[in-house]
Design a protein around this motif. Structure first.
Motif, PDB file in Angstrom:
ATOM      1  N   ILE A 105       0.840  -1.200   0.000  1.00  0.00           N
ATOM      2  CA  ILE A 105       0.000   0.000   0.000  1.00  0.00           C
ATOM      3  C   ILE A 105       0.874   1.248   0.000  1.00  0.00           C
ATOM      4  N   GLN A 106       2.056   1.154   0.597  1.00  0.00           N
ATOM      5  CA  GLN A 106       2.965   2.302   0.638  1.00  0.00           C
ATOM      6  C   GLN A 106       3.357   2.752  -0.764  1.00  0.00           C
ATOM      7  N   SER A 107       3.704   1.774  -1.632  1.00  0.00           N
ATOM      8  CA  SER A 107       4.114   2.136  -2.991  1.00  0.00           C
ATOM      9  C   SER A 107       2.951   2.709  -3.788  1.00  0.00           C
ATOM     10  N   LEU A 108       1.747   2.190  -3.554  1.00  0.00           N
ATOM     11  CA  LEU A 108       0.576   2.739  -4.248  1.00  0.00           C
ATOM     12  C   LEU A 108       0.355   4.197  -3.861  1.00  0.00           C
ATOM     13  N   CYS A 109       0.481   4.496  -2.583  1.00  0.00           N
ATOM     14  CA  CYS A 109       0.294   5.877  -2.128  1.00  0.00           C
ATOM     15  C   CYS A 109       1.355   6.802  -2.728  1.00  0.00           C
ATOM     16  N   ARG A 110       2.603   6.345  -2.708  1.00  0.00           N
ATOM     17  CA  ARG A 110       3.676   7.181  -3.268  1.00  0.00           C
ATOM     18  C   ARG A 110       3.456   7.424  -4.756  1.00  0.00           C
ATOM     19  N   ASP A 111       3.107   6.360  -5.480  1.00  0.00           N
ATOM     20  CA  ASP A 111       2.911   6.504  -6.933  1.00  0.00           C
ATOM     21  C   ASP A 111       1.723   7.405  -7.250  1.00  0.00           C
ATOM     22  N   LEU A 112       0.653   7.279  -6.473  1.00  0.00           N
ATOM     23  CA  LEU A 112      -0.526   8.103  -6.723  1.00  0.00           C
ATOM     24  C   LEU A 112      -0.204   9.576  -6.512  1.00  0.00           C
ATOM     25  N   LEU A 113       0.557   9.898  -5.489  1.00  0.00           N
ATOM     26  CA  LEU A 113       0.896  11.294  -5.239  1.00  0.00           C
ATOM     27  C   LEU A 113       1.889  11.858  -6.263  1.00  0.00           C
ATOM     28  N   SER A 114       2.701  10.984  -6.848  1.00  0.00           N
ATOM     29  CA  SER A 114       3.731  11.473  -7.768  1.00  0.00           C
ATOM     30  C   SER A 114       3.272  11.524  -9.219  1.00  0.00           C
ATOM     31  N   THR A 115       2.218  10.785  -9.569  1.00  0.00           N
ATOM     32  CA  THR A 115       1.788  10.756 -10.972  1.00  0.00           C
ATOM     33  C   THR A 115       1.124  12.077 -11.360  1.00  0.00           C
ATOM     34  N   LYS A 116       1.249  12.439 -12.648  1.00  0.00           N
ATOM     35  CA  LYS A 116       0.671  13.690 -13.133  1.00  0.00           C
ATOM     36  C   LYS A 116      -0.453  13.473 -14.140  1.00  0.00           C
ATOM     37  N   GLY A 117      -0.501  12.316 -14.772  1.00  0.00           N
ATOM     38  CA  GLY A 117      -1.533  12.069 -15.779  1.00  0.00           C
ATOM     39  C   GLY A 117      -2.878  11.756 -15.160  1.00  0.00           C
ATOM     40  N   GLU A 118      -3.961  12.237 -15.777  1.00  0.00           N
ATOM     41  CA  GLU A 118      -5.304  11.990 -15.262  1.00  0.00           C
ATOM     42  C   GLU A 118      -5.671  10.515 -15.342  1.00  0.00           C
ATOM     43  N   ALA A 119      -5.393   9.894 -16.494  1.00  0.00           N
ATOM     44  CA  ALA A 119      -5.786   8.497 -16.677  1.00  0.00           C
ATOM     45  C   ALA A 119      -4.987   7.575 -15.759  1.00  0.00           C
ATOM     46  N   SER A 120      -3.677   7.757 -15.730  1.00  0.00           N
ATOM     47  CA  SER A 120      -2.855   6.916 -14.863  1.00  0.00           C
ATOM     48  C   SER A 120      -3.176   7.184 -13.394  1.00  0.00           C
ATOM     49  N   GLY A 121      -3.495   8.448 -13.081  1.00  0.00           N
ATOM     50  CA  GLY A 121      -3.871   8.768 -11.704  1.00  0.00           C
ATOM     51  C   GLY A 121      -5.162   8.078 -11.303  1.00  0.00           C
ATOM     52  N   ALA A 122      -6.154   8.078 -12.199  1.00  0.00           N
ATOM     53  CA  ALA A 122      -7.419   7.396 -11.900  1.00  0.00           C
ATOM     54  C   ALA A 122      -7.214   5.897 -11.742  1.00  0.00           C
ATOM     55  N   ALA A 123      -6.315   5.326 -12.561  1.00  0.00           N
ATOM     56  CA  ALA A 123      -6.031   3.889 -12.458  1.00  0.00           C
ATOM     57  C   ALA A 123      -5.354   3.566 -11.132  1.00  0.00           C
ATOM     58  N   LEU A 124      -4.396   4.382 -10.743  1.00  0.00           N
ATOM     59  CA  LEU A 124      -3.725   4.160  -9.466  1.00  0.00           C
ATOM     60  C   LEU A 124      -4.694   4.353  -8.295  1.00  0.00           C
ATOM     61  N   ALA A 125      -5.566   5.346  -8.413  1.00  0.00           N
ATOM     62  CA  ALA A 125      -6.559   5.573  -7.356  1.00  0.00           C
ATOM     63  C   ALA A 125      -7.460   4.354  -7.205  1.00  0.00           C
ATOM     64  N   ARG A 126      -7.866   3.775  -8.342  1.00  0.00           N
ATOM     65  CA  ARG A 126      -8.707   2.579  -8.263  1.00  0.00           C
ATOM     66  C   ARG A 126      -7.963   1.423  -7.607  1.00  0.00           C
ATOM     67  N   GLU A 127      -6.677   1.256  -7.960  1.00  0.00           N
ATOM     68  CA  GLU A 127      -5.894   0.181  -7.345  1.00  0.00           C
ATOM     69  C   GLU A 127      -5.771   0.388  -5.842  1.00  0.00           C
ATOM     70  N   LEU A 128      -5.580   1.630  -5.427  1.00  0.00           N
ATOM     71  CA  LEU A 128      -5.442   1.916  -4.004  1.00  0.00           C
ATOM     72  C   LEU A 128      -6.753   1.636  -3.271  1.00  0.00           C
ATOM     73  N   VAL A 129      -7.871   2.063  -3.861  1.00  0.00           N
ATOM     74  CA  VAL A 129      -9.180   1.820  -3.251  1.00  0.00           C
ATOM     75  C   VAL A 129      -9.447   0.319  -3.137  1.00  0.00           C
ATOM     76  N   GLU A 130      -9.136  -0.411  -4.201  1.00  0.00           N
ATOM     77  CA  GLU A 130      -9.354  -1.864  -4.177  1.00  0.00           C
ATOM     78  C   GLU A 130      -8.449  -2.533  -3.150  1.00  0.00           C
ATOM     79  N   ALA A 131      -7.209  -2.065  -3.053  1.00  0.00           N
ATOM     80  CA  ALA A 131      -6.280  -2.634  -2.071  1.00  0.00           C
ATOM     81  C   ALA A 131      -6.775  -2.375  -0.651  1.00  0.00           C
ATOM     82  N   TYR A 132      -7.312  -1.191  -0.426  1.00  0.00           N
ATOM     83  CA  TYR A 132      -7.822  -0.869   0.907  1.00  0.00           C
ATOM     84  C   TYR A 132      -8.994  -1.775   1.266  1.00  0.00           C
ATOM     85  N   ARG A 133      -9.878  -1.998   0.316  1.00  0.00           N
ATOM     86  CA  ARG A 133     -11.051  -2.834   0.583  1.00  0.00           C
ATOM     87  C   ARG A 133     -10.678  -4.265   0.959  1.00  0.00           C
TER      88      ARG A 133
END
Length: 437
Positions: free
Chosen positions: A29-57
């Motif tokens: 989860i640590q790497s997902l959080c770091r990657d989500l905060l560092s990404t700049k693209g909308e599409a890649s950001g939305a994909a990372l956000a979904r992965e983080l949400v799914e990982a949390y669940r």
């Protein structure tokens, strides 16, 4: 439509993320959080956000607590950066320095939650995330800064300007009616017959909805259209009670207000709901003269028992203590002689509790804080207004009318907000016991 849009963006972004990272999967989860905060693209950001949400669940309870601990410790604001921004402002108090100071004070987790919200169903996930966090807080005060950030974000996201007022009736979708049944906590419903009666012609139910949660009521209020200001709850919720003519009613009684989502605790919604409902009812029924609640007093019993346990408490007279001992006897409310003796004592003590017992300068009772802060007047204390097991346990059967006088709401609200003054009727004032000393 919003979910579909973000899903399509996240789907496209997932391919971009996979292409950039190859076959490597994010294991932590640590790497997902770091990657989500560092990404700049909308599409890649939305994909990372979904992965983080799914990982949390998918996390266990222990893993979730570790996740919140990480957010509290590793995603707090940087003190060095804040001090540097403060010093820069001292040297140059310009708008640019103010903005730099504001950005320095904002925690990284604040931005992380904002980015998580771009996941499909992100808002729902964050509301649920806060629900789980709130459950940990009593034993984990170190997590309070995380909750403060979530509360701040949700207060903005669920600003009443974004909400839709909707009337719920018997023709509403079955899935919504089922939630209405489940979310009712003030006066629980046992079966569909109860629900049908509460949605009859002389009743109204209104709820707030948010566009990100179109199928989820946030808060709802139940209203009875009756003659005169109601003083007992049982006739209003009795499924066998005859249906009245709403056109002949002169009073709208708000008898149940329910927050549906625990994750939105503390996010102000109810005061706007009541004011909008009053305006809606006034348009539909111009002959309505009275808008009032029939409210519980959930903290009264606990306060009174605590006061009785304190032999030095001067609010309760020695003679009254002997009378109040009858409250420990099951079925006391069915004994006419006991009822007659207790009525005056309990009503006086309830008036004292509502008006004079304070925490941080505001009424101790949570329902009183809500309605008085909303501009209502403490109008009347009703003896044995709720003889259900819950009503007797919470307040020895007492209920309260808070009156919403449309010409005085804003004045009352300003008095309460600015000075803490509790606006009360002459009837309640007459109940207040003389203050000792």
């Amino acid at each position: 439509m919003l979910d579909q849009l973000w899903t399509s963006i996240a789907d496209a972004g997932r391919e971009l993320v996979r292409g950039r990272l190859g076959s490597r999967r994010r294991a932590t989860i640590q790497s997902l959080c770091r990657d989500l905060l560092s990404t700049k693209g909308e599409a890649s950001g939305a994909a990372l956000a979904r992965e983080l949400v799914e990982a949390y669940r998918m996390m266990t309870d222990e893993e979730r607590q570790s996740f919140f601990t990480m957010l509290a410790q590793d995603y707090a604001a940087d003190p060095t950066r804040i001090l540097a921004a403060v010093e820069a402002y001292r040297q140059d108090p310009s708008p640019r320095s103010v903005q730099a100071l504001r950005r320095a004070c904002e925690t990284p987790r604040h931005e992380l939650f904002r980015r998580m919200n771009t996941a499909p169903g992100g808002t729902r996930a964050i509301v649920d995330l806060r629900r789980q966090l709130l459950a940990y807080l009593p034993d984990r005060p170190d997590l309070e800064p995380v909750d403060a950030d979530l509360h701040d974000l949700l207060t903005g996201w669920f600003n009443p300007g974004f909400l839709t007022l909707t009337r719920i009736d018997w023709n509403s979708p079955a899935s919504l009616l089922e939630k209405f049944l489940r979310y009712e906590k003030v006066h629980k419903m046992r079966a569909l017959e109860d629900l049908k009666r509460r949605l009859a012609a002389d009743r109204r139910c209104f709820a707030f909805f948010h566009p990100a949660l179109p199928d989820e009521p946030l808060i709802f209020v139940e209203v009875a259209l009756v003659t005169g200001m109601a003083d007992r709850i049982q006739p209003l919720i009795d499924p066998e009670a005859p249906v009245g003519d709403p056109e002949s009613a002169d009073a709208a009684i708000f008898y149940s207000i329910n927050n549906c989502l625990e994750g939105l605790r503390g996010v102000t919604l109810g005061n706007f709901l009541i004011k909008l409902v009053v305006a809606d009812l006034a348009r539909e029924f111009p002959d309505l003269k009275t808008y009032a609640t029939l409210s519980p007093v959930p903290g009264f019993s606990a306060w009174l028992r605590q006061a009785l346990a304190d032999s030095g408490n001067k609010v309760i007279a020695a003679a009254d203590r002997k009378l109040l001992a009858a409250l420990d006897r099951p079925g006391w409310h069915r004994e006419p002689e006991t009822v007659e003796k207790l009525k005056g004592v309990l009503c006086r003590l309830c008036a004292h509790y509502l008006v004079r017992e304070k925490r941080s300068g505001r009424p101790r009772d949570p329902v009183a804080r809500f309605h008085l802060g909303n501009g209502a007047r403490l109008e009347r204390i009703n003896w044995l207004g709720d003889v259900s097991a819950k009503g007797l346990e919470e307040s020895f059967g007492l209920l309260v009318n808070y009156k919403y006088d449309t010409g005085q709401i804003e004045r009352n609200h300003e008095l309460y907000t600015n000075t803490g003054e509790v606006v009360i009727s002459s009837a309640v004032k007459g109940l207040l016991p003389a203050q000792a000393g």
